[in-house]
Design a protein around this motif. Structure first.
Motif, PDB file in Angstrom:
ATOM      1  N   SER A 275       0.837  -1.186   0.000  1.00  0.00           N
ATOM      2  CA  SER A 275       0.000   0.000   0.000  1.00  0.00           C
ATOM      3  C   SER A 275       0.879   1.245   0.000  1.00  0.00           C
ATOM      4  O   SER A 275       1.908   1.288   0.677  1.00  0.00           O
ATOM      5  CB  SER A 275      -0.900  -0.013   1.235  1.00  0.00           C
ATOM      6  OG  SER A 275      -1.678   1.153   1.296  1.00  0.00           O
ATOM      7  N   ALA A 276       0.479   2.272  -0.775  1.00  0.00           N
ATOM      8  CA  ALA A 276       1.259   3.510  -0.849  1.00  0.00           C
ATOM      9  C   ALA A 276       0.361   4.660  -1.282  1.00  0.00           C
ATOM     10  O   ALA A 276      -0.694   4.457  -1.877  1.00  0.00           O
ATOM     11  CB  ALA A 276       2.421   3.355  -1.820  1.00  0.00           C
ATOM     12  N   LEU A 277       0.785   5.897  -0.963  1.00  0.00           N
ATOM     13  CA  LEU A 277       0.114   7.076  -1.501  1.00  0.00           C
ATOM     14  C   LEU A 277       0.462   7.181  -2.980  1.00  0.00           C
ATOM     15  O   LEU A 277       1.609   6.946  -3.366  1.00  0.00           O
ATOM     16  CB  LEU A 277       0.573   8.332  -0.762  1.00  0.00           C
ATOM     17  CG  LEU A 277       0.263   8.391   0.733  1.00  0.00           C
ATOM     18  CD1 LEU A 277       0.826   9.670   1.334  1.00  0.00           C
ATOM     19  CD2 LEU A 277      -1.235   8.301   0.988  1.00  0.00           C
ATOM     20  N   VAL A 278      -0.513   7.543  -3.813  1.00  0.00           N
ATOM     21  CA  VAL A 278      -0.256   7.618  -5.246  1.00  0.00           C
ATOM     22  C   VAL A 278      -0.813   8.922  -5.814  1.00  0.00           C
ATOM     23  O   VAL A 278      -1.793   9.477  -5.308  1.00  0.00           O
ATOM     24  CB  VAL A 278      -0.877   6.417  -5.997  1.00  0.00           C
ATOM     25  CG1 VAL A 278      -0.197   5.129  -5.629  1.00  0.00           C
ATOM     26  CG2 VAL A 278      -2.381   6.330  -5.741  1.00  0.00           C
ATOM     27  N   ILE A 279      -0.149   9.410  -6.868  1.00  0.00           N
ATOM     28  CA  ILE A 279      -0.616  10.583  -7.611  1.00  0.00           C
ATOM     29  C   ILE A 279      -0.445  10.302  -9.104  1.00  0.00           C
ATOM     30  O   ILE A 279       0.425   9.514  -9.491  1.00  0.00           O
ATOM     31  CB  ILE A 279       0.166  11.862  -7.234  1.00  0.00           C
ATOM     32  CG1 ILE A 279       1.664  11.677  -7.526  1.00  0.00           C
ATOM     33  CG2 ILE A 279      -0.081  12.247  -5.790  1.00  0.00           C
ATOM     34  CD1 ILE A 279       2.485  12.943  -7.359  1.00  0.00           C
TER      35      ILE A 279
END
Length: 360
Positions: A275-279
């Protein structure tokens, strides 16, 4: 001739003046709004599903080389490539001229040694010969007996027999060729053998794979079909020439015929999803390797903040954020090139990227 009504004319003039004033006010109001229009998207946490794509070659799980036990000249080859055979079928045979001669020689030597032993044993019982003579004749009999067994075994193995039901994948020699013992004559596949795809990946990809990870296989020959598979075997060492690692994919059984040597496209789905922050990449103003600059939108002050962040590798037009952004913040995705730090902006849209809801 009808006379004009002064009151009616006056009202028309008033309405025209009001309309012109209204338009000029709106134009003036619009011209005084210096804010830059932008669109944003929310920074969210997402499971990273990185699919690996590679190519491979069809092979068989139970694939073996068949050869003669002895050297000689090939007399006959009875099968062709791609032919199905049954267990016990004779596939090829050597010329027996030399083999039969050696067999006869060994057989005669064994019979002579047996006669000598019987005679000497009788003489020993009569105390005519010494124990040493008896032992020598007995040893000669054992040697002759071993030679005879070898000759008999070689004669029996002067032909190649199908070890089970299966298929001839490759014929490696032709009739009348001189062949040495152990030299492969056929590539053979068991009829119950599973289809596997042998493909190669880099070390970076290999460490993410585990046995039984899911896979999907496509063939140019079957453009309308996809075949499920799993990671069947992982290597212990790299290929000495390419430095890549061979991974074997077990294809689920199907009524479709897979021919050994066919080229396949393989999609691997590692189970080590994180899981990770994504843009989206649209949010990038500048980028240099794993450092990037984005503009963060602040709704309360209607301005943007220029911020340096750390990102991972691009995948499907998205970037995982390692450092520099928080979940729930808004980054600018349209109008980025017109911005500076603390630019006053007007958000005209909040975008949602559907790919994010499906995982990347």
């Amino acid at each position: 001739m009808q006379q004009e009504n002064p009151m009616q004319t006056k009202l028309i003039y008033i309405f025209v003046l009001l309309f012109i004033f209204s338009c000029s006010t709106e134009t003036k109001s619009a011209s005084t709004d210096k804010r830059t229009p932008i669109s944003t998207t929310k920074v969210i946490r997402q499971e990273i599903k990185r699919t690996m794509r590679t190519s491979g070659v069809v092979s068989q799980e139970k694939q073996m080389k068949l050869s003669f036990k002895v050297s000689g000249i090939i007399q006959n080859i009875y099968v062709n490539e791609g032919q199905s055979v049954r267990k016990g079928d004779v596939l090829a045979r050597l010329d027996l001229t030399e083999i039969n001669a050696r067999y006869t020689q060994a057989k005669e030597a064994h019979e002579k040694a047996m006669r000598d032993f019987v005679r000497v044993e009788r003489l020993k019982n009569d105390n005519v010969v010494t124990q040493e003579v008896y032992d020598n004749v007995k040893s000669a009999l054992k040697i002759a007996e071993a030679d005879y067994k070898i000759a008999d075994y070689n004669k029996a193995h002067s032909k190649i027999v199908a070890p089970s039901d299966g298929k001839i994948l490759k014929k490696l020699v032709e009739s009348k060729e001189l062949i040495s013992l152990g030299h492969p004559v056929f590539m053979f596949s068991n009829s119950t053998s599973n289809t596997i795809i042998k493909s190669y990946v880099t070390g970076k990809d290999l460490v993410r794979l585990k046995l039984n990870d899911k896979a999907m296989v496509q063939f140019n020959a079957y453009t309308d079909k996809e075949f499920a598979g799993t990671v069947y075997s992982l290597p212990a060492a790299a290929h000495p020439e390419t430095g890549t690692f061979q991974v074997e994919i077990l294809v689920e059984k199907s009524s479709t015929a897979f021919i050994t040597g066919m080229i396949a496209t393989v999609f691997l789905y590692p189970s080590d999803n994180k899981s990770a922050l994504v843009i989206p990449v649209d949010a990038l103003f500048k980028a240099n390797k794993h450092q990037a600059t984005v503009f963060v939108y602040h709704p309360k002050t209607s301005d943007v903040e220029k911020r340096l962040i750390e990102v991972g590798d691009i995948y499907h037009q998205f970037l995982p954020v390692k450092k520099g952004l928080n979940e729930g913040e808004h980054v600018v995705v349209e109008g980025v090139s017109y911005l500076k730090d603390h630019t006053k902006v007007k958000r005209i849209a909040e975008k949602t990227y559907t790919a994010l809801s499906e995982g990347i």
